[in-house]
Enzyme design. Sequence first.
Site, short mmCIF file in Angstrom:
data_model
loop_
_atom_site.label_atom_id
_atom_site.label_comp_id
_atom_site.label_asym_id
_atom_site.label_seq_id
_atom_site.Cartn_x
_atom_site.Cartn_y
_atom_site.Cartn_z
CE1 TYR A 38 -3.54 2.61 1.13
CE2 TYR A 38 -2.46 2.59 3.05
CZ TYR A 38 -3.27 2.83 2.43
OH TYR A 38 -4.43 4.08 2.67
CE1 TYR A 58 -3.43 -3.75 9.20
CE2 TYR A 58 -4.29 -1.39 9.15
CZ TYR A 58 -3.40 -2.43 9.24
OH TYR A 58 -1.95 -1.59 9.66
CG HIS A 59 -9.47 0.34 8.64
ND1 HIS A 59 -10.01 -0.60 7.64
CD2 HIS A 59 -8.24 1.02 8.05
CE1 HIS A 59 -9.32 -0.43 6.50
NE2 HIS A 59 -8.28 0.48 6.83
CE LYS A 66 -6.99 12.84 14.82
NZ LYS A 66 -5.57 12.85 14.96
CG ASP A 105 -4.66 12.11 11.31
OD1 ASP A 105 -5.09 11.09 11.14
OD2 ASP A 105 -3.74 12.38 12.52
CG HIS A 131 -5.03 7.41 11.88
ND1 HIS A 131 -4.58 8.18 10.82
CD2 HIS A 131 -5.12 6.21 11.43
CE1 HIS A 131 -4.47 7.46 9.70
NE2 HIS A 131 -4.64 6.22 10.02
C1 SCD Z 1 -5.42 -17.83 -7.31
N1 SCD Z 1 -6.12 -18.02 -8.30
C2 SCD Z 1 -6.17 -19.19 -8.26
C3 SCD Z 1 -5.46 -19.94 -7.19
N2 SCD Z 1 -4.97 -18.72 -6.54
N3 SCD Z 1 -7.04 -20.05 -9.32
C4 SCD Z 1 -6.83 -21.56 -8.66
N4 SCD Z 1 -6.24 -21.97 -7.84
C5 SCD Z 1 -5.41 -21.40 -7.33
N5 SCD Z 1 -4.69 -21.90 -6.25
C6 SCD Z 1 -7.03 -16.83 -9.28
C7 SCD Z 1 -8.00 -16.28 -8.47
O1 SCD Z 1 -9.21 -17.16 -8.58
C8 SCD Z 1 -7.93 -15.03 -9.15
O2 SCD Z 1 -8.92 -15.10 -10.56
C9 SCD Z 1 -6.54 -14.82 -9.68
O3 SCD Z 1 -6.03 -15.96 -9.48
C10 SCD Z 1 -5.97 -13.69 -8.94
O4 SCD Z 1 -5.90 -14.33 -7.44
P1 SCD Z 1 -6.51 -13.60 -6.16
O5 SCD Z 1 -6.29 -14.70 -5.26
O6 SCD Z 1 -7.86 -13.24 -6.40
O7 SCD Z 1 -5.23 -12.35 -5.89
P2 SCD Z 1 -5.65 -10.85 -6.17
O8 SCD Z 1 -5.82 -10.50 -7.50
O9 SCD Z 1 -4.50 -10.26 -5.62
O10 SCD Z 1 -6.75 -10.61 -5.15
C11 SCD Z 1 -6.78 -10.49 -3.79
C12 SCD Z 1 -8.01 -10.02 -3.55
C13 SCD Z 1 -8.30 -8.46 -3.72
C14 SCD Z 1 -9.13 -10.84 -3.86
C15 SCD Z 1 -8.09 -10.24 -1.96
O11 SCD Z 1 -9.37 -7.86 -3.30
C16 SCD Z 1 -7.09 -7.65 -3.25
O12 SCD Z 1 -5.97 -7.67 -3.88
N6 SCD Z 1 -7.26 -6.71 -2.21
C17 SCD Z 1 -6.32 -5.85 -1.74
C18 SCD Z 1 -6.77 -5.01 -0.90
C19 SCD Z 1 -5.95 -3.85 -0.48
O13 SCD Z 1 -4.92 -3.70 -1.21
N7 SCD Z 1 -6.15 -3.03 0.23
C20 SCD Z 1 -5.18 -2.09 0.94
C21 SCD Z 1 -5.89 -1.53 2.13
P3 SCD Z 1 -10.33 -14.35 -10.85
O14 SCD Z 1 -9.76 -13.03 -10.55
O15 SCD Z 1 -10.59 -14.71 -12.23
O16 SCD Z 1 -11.03 -14.98 -9.71
C22 SCD Z 1 -4.85 -0.52 2.85
C23 SCD Z 1 -5.89 0.15 4.09
O17 SCD Z 1 -6.77 0.43 4.14
C24 SCD Z 1 -4.52 0.65 5.03
C25 SCD Z 1 -4.98 1.34 6.15
C26 SCD Z 1 -5.60 2.68 6.13
O18 SCD Z 1 -5.38 3.21 5.27
O19 SCD Z 1 -6.15 3.16 7.14
#
Ligand code: SCD
Length: 666
Positions: free
Chosen positions: A49, A203-204, A548, A552, A554
């Site tokens: 992130y 998470y939060h 605050k 922000d 937090h």
């Molecule tokens: C994966 N795939 C498989 C497999 N592994 N297929 C068969 N067998 C396996 N073993 C396939 C999946 O079905 C998918 O296909 C594709 O591969 C991609 O894999 P994935 O596992 O879905 O991975 P990804 O694309 O990375 O997605 C992961 C999540 C997604 C689903 C979790 O929502 C994501 O990336 N979320 C991230 C959120 C984030 O970054 N948040 C930050 C927050 P298909 O796609 O065809 O199904 C930060 C925050 O809030 C910080 C705090 C703050 O600010 O306060």
Amino acid sequence: MSSVRAKGIYKSLPNLAKSWQSSEAGQAPFVRGPYRTMYQQKPWTMRQYAGFSSADATNEFFKKQLENGQTGLSVAFDLPTHLGLDSTDERAQYDVGKTGVAIDSVEDMKRLFDGIDLSSVSVSMTMNGAIMPILACYIVAAEEAGYASSSLRGTIQNDILKEFAVRNTFIHAPKPSLEMSIDVVEFSQKKLPNFNTMSISGYHFQEGGATPELELALTLAHAKVYLLACQKRGLDLNTIARRLSFFFASGMAFFKEIAKLRAARKLWHDLLVELGVTDEQALRMKMHCQTSGVSLNAESPYDNLTRTTVEAMAAVMGGTQSLHTNSFDEAIALPSDFAASLALGTQQILQQETGLIDVVDPWGGSYMMETLTSEMIDYVNSTLISLESGEGVLAKVEQGDIAFFIHQQAMQQAQLSKPFVTSISDQQDKPQVSPRVIHSEKALESQRLSINKLKLVRNNRLVNQSLEKLKEKALSGQNLMPYVVAAIKHRATVGEVTEALCQIHPRFFPQQKISNELLDSEDLKTVRSRYQQFMNKNGRALKVLFTKVGLDGHDRGAKQVVATLKAVGLDVTYLPVLTPFSEVQSMIQNHHFDVVGISSLAGAHLDFSKAVFSCIDPVKTALIVGGVIPDHDFESLEKIGIEGIFTRHSEIGLVVNRIIELVEAK
Ligand code: SCD
């Protein structure tokens, strides 16, 4: 309600008769993992992130991280963007580019992803408040760069409910906000079939003070509200739930965190089955995890590398699909390039050197892990019943009850927390940490230029027409996304779209509930008696204004300090997150305060200290600052006239003592 045990002797597999304990990974209810082959087929996505300053600066950083082996992107936006304020808005002036990238229009979004192949890299965007204009900017920017929206892969956080409890980047009241988030789900299902339309976040909650088990219960309570809202719209959950994903914390309670992820998958499966879902893809929960920010220590930052490694291992052993590992210097400020590289390296080592990816659900069958998983499931089920009692979860969100509940948990957790190990406490041996410094003025200047240029070349008539149309549709209750996309295409800014929406659904300012419970530690007893002596001598209570300022959100620490000062007996006025600076100013001008305190965790402490100091009379009032304050800023703060500087780990007793000392000296 008892919590989940994480200590003890586990002599047998509990409830062996439960069918889920003999299920395999990739098989309902997916306790052991969403896929049969898990990481053997596809290792988790290394998704760090990040975002700071301008779109150009962040673009450069993204490219570097991808070159270094990162496998997905995750955008952090700055606070004004989260709140739908253009960088040129007066309310945004101290926060531009500080804790994320500033995006005011589609042109900024284009620069953010310039040269990055959006059809092969999946992009996650943490956006909740200004969800519609930001997603629209992404869609339009990608289309104008030649990508069909159906080819885009990624995730938009779009989890507004938790913002009211912990993160505070909401714009409208809970009900219209919820409708807008469902607009995004409905629209994206057709327009962005490969995009995860929500990342329902626990998470939060944990960052805000919840235990892992409470984090899970609250996340699923919110998930159910979203599902029911989709159902009410007539959306088919078999399709919708395929693209709902989750986001959890991975903290230092190693075993419990693994159990939490295993339990989460079963609970999600059961919830969907209860709502009539049969689609297998929908029933498998997919999740992203992030190591814990609150577990990091500013005093001995290199120790954080070890903490993050342990937390990352828990997330991986629990079967996460995507992972962010925190940088060791994050308790101090935004990560440096050096620290960011080490954080990514931690994931690469786990993925490439340890054999962790070769074993599916490595803890499956352990007496301890199966017991913890089972207890976690029972805890969440019973907590869900109490969360849904009375007027239900949404009413609790609206009335601030969930925020208050978390605040109380944070107060209790603060008493239970173990002291940090500080392996390098000797100043001479301490490695130098140089976190990233953001030059907000530069970021602001570049945003100002970008907005001015945009406004010069666009067709204002078309912009105004599209905004009028949006307002009309917002009154009619139709899905607003197509109209937001149209406005963004005509080069309306994020702030202008938000302002149009606010004319129909005004900005929301919730009541803040702060606990009055007295914390019963020995330290506080000593502080109370010191304060009693002060009262006896002076015959009056100490008056403190705690604020605050800025955007922000937090506020866990600020609320804890306020609650404790109140419990000790001080007369405290609290101006919460989003209080406009002019209100802080008028409060100071119209009332006497012995001490004014500023809480800042988002890097704006120097700017706000200067601004607030110019409002006080330093002969009568002392100004103190607390939060994430890097060592190298202490001198500048003292020069401004700040008389007490406290970091996140300062003892509360120390704060009260300092306040009394300051008042006695005046
Ligand atoms: C994966 N795939 C498989 C497999 N592994 N297929 C068969 N067998 C396996 N073993 C396939 C999946 O079905 C998918 O296909 C594709 O591969 C991609 O894999 P994935 O596992 O879905 O991975 P990804 O694309 O990375 O997605 C992961 C999540 C997604 C689903 C979790 O929502 C994501 O990336 N979320 C991230 C959120 C984030 O970054 N948040 C930050 C927050 P298909 O796609 O065809 O199904 C930060 C925050 O809030 C910080 C705090 C703050 O600010 O306060």
